[in-house]
Scaffold this active site. Structure first.
Site, PDB file in Angstrom:
ATOM      1  N   ASP A 221       1.731   5.127   6.491  1.00  0.00           N
ATOM      2  CA  ASP A 221       3.058   4.538   7.330  1.00  0.00           C
ATOM      3  C   ASP A 221       2.881   3.516   5.431  1.00  0.00           C
ATOM      4  OD1 ASP A 221       5.222   3.190   6.859  1.00  0.00           O
ATOM      5  OD2 ASP A 221       4.151   2.417   8.830  1.00  0.00           O
ATOM      6  N   GLY A 222       2.871   3.909   4.192  1.00  0.00           N
ATOM      7  CA  GLY A 222       2.949   3.268   3.027  1.00  0.00           C
ATOM      8  C   GLY A 222       4.138   3.006   2.526  1.00  0.00           C
ATOM      9  N   LYS A 223       5.448   3.534   2.906  1.00  0.00           N
ATOM     10  CA  LYS A 223       6.247   4.012   2.450  1.00  0.00           C
ATOM     11  C   LYS A 223       6.000   3.586   0.239  1.00  0.00           C
ATOM     12  CE  LYS A 223       7.840   0.602   5.926  1.00  0.00           C
ATOM     13  NZ  LYS A 223       6.540   0.560   6.648  1.00  0.00           N
ATOM     14  N   ARG A 224       5.988   4.472   0.063  1.00  0.00           N
ATOM     15  CA  ARG A 224       5.671   4.586  -1.463  1.00  0.00           C
ATOM     16  C   ARG A 224       6.119   5.371  -1.772  1.00  0.00           C
ATOM     17  NH1 ARG A 224       1.613   1.445  -0.188  1.00  0.00           N
ATOM     18  NH2 ARG A 224      -0.539   1.924  -0.576  1.00  0.00           N
TER      19      ARG A 224
END
Length: 257
Positions: A84-87
Site C-alpha cells: 500500500d504505497g499509493k504510487r
C-alpha cells in the site's frame, strides 16, 4: 503465486501499519516476531496481507529490510501480499515503481494514484500482467474529505464513477477468468459508493479499507477484499495475538450484504 488467488480465500485483508512505540525496548525485534506469529495465527482467515509502506519507510533502512523480510515470509505462508504505497508518476518513474513492487515480488499487488491520468497507470498495468500481480487504483477513498475531488459532479455523476468506468474498460484487457488485474480502492466507510462502483465495474477486485477502527462495515460480496489494520494488527491498541484472532472471527461473522 498469483494475486488473484486472494479472491478465492476469506475476504479479510490484514493491514500491517507498525507502531514501534508499542513494542518495548527492542521494537523491531519484537515487531518482527509479533508480525510473523500473527501471520501464522490468522493465515486461514485472510485473503492477503497489506503492508502500509509509509510506516516502514519511517523506520529507515532497517524498516525497509523488515518490510521485505515480512513480505517474503507472508508469501512463504501462502498469503498474497499487497503493498500500500499509493504510487503514481509518469514515464520511467512509474516503470521503476512497478519494477520495485510488482516485478520484484511476482504475484503481489500495489496501490496506485490515478491523478496523473491513465497513461501514467499503464506501466503498472503492464507489470501486473506479466508478473501475475494486480493494481488497486484509488477511486473513492475512506477518509472524510475524499469528496472534495472524488464526489465532484461531472455530467451529472460523481467524478469517481467516471474514473471507475474508465478503469473497468482498461481492465477488460487484463481479465483472467472472472476477475481483472485492475482493481479499485473504495472505502468501506461509503457502502453506497461500493455498490455504485461494482455496478459499473463487475470484474474489478475491490479493496475496501476502513473496516474496523474507521467504522466501515464488513460488506459481503464476490471480489471484495476487506482491509482492517488497527482492528486486527493492534486490537485494543496493542499487540495481542488472541485479540486479533477474536477480531478476525468477529469481522468475518459480521459480513453484511
Amino acid at each position: 503465486m498469483d494475486f488473484l488467488s486472494a479472491l478465492e480465500r476469506p475476504p479479510l485483508v490484514l493491514g500491517v501499519d507498525p507502531r514501534p512505540e508499542l513494542h518495548g525496548p527492542k521494537p523491531l525485534v519484537h515487531l518482527r516476531r509479533y508480525a510473523l506469529e500473527l501471520f501464522e495465527a490468522l493465515a486461514e482467515s485472510l485473503a492477503a496481507v497489506k503492508f502500509q509502506l509509509a510506516f516502514f519507510e519511517a523506520l529507515g533502512p532497517e524498516g525497509m529490510a523488515l518490510l521485505f523480510e515480512l513480505a517474503s515470509a507472508a508469501r512463504v505462508m501462502g498469503l498474497p501480499v499487497l503493498f500500500d504505497g499509493k504510487r503514481g508518476d509518469i514515464g520511467s518513474t512509474a516503470e521503476a515503481y512497478a519494477e520495485a513492487y510488482l516485478d520484484r515480488f511476482p504475484g503481489s499487488a500495489l496501490t496506485v494514484n490515478p491523478y496523473l491520468g491513465l497513461d501514467a497507470l499503464a506501466p503498472f498495468f503492464r507489470a501486473a500482467m506479466r508478473s501475475g500481480g494486480a493494481v488497486f487504483v484509488l477511486v473513492k477513498t475512506s477518509n472524510p474529505g475524499s469528496g472534495f475531488l472524488q464526489d465532484l459532479a461531472v455530467e451529472g455523476r460523481p467524478l469517481y464513477l467516471h474514473l471507475a468506468e474508465a478503469l473497468a474498460r482498461e481492465g477488460e484487457a487484463l481479465r483472467e477468468g472472472p476477475w481483472s488485474r485492475v482493481g479499485m480502492v473504495v472505502g468501506a466507510t461509503y457502502p453506497e459508493a461500493v455498490r455504485a462502483v461494482r455496478d459499473v465495474a463487475p470484474h474489478a477486485p475491490l479493496l475496501l479499507p476502513g473496516v474496523g477502527a474507521q467504522g466501515g462495515s464488513p460488506l459481503k460480496g464476490k471480489g471484495l477484499l476487506l482491509a482492517a489494520s488497527r482492528a486486527l494488527f493492534y486490537p485494543g491498541g496493542r499487540p495481542d495475538l488472541e485479540g486479533a484472532q477474536e477480531a478476525a472471527k468477529g469481522l468475518l461473522s459480521a459480513l453484511v450484504e
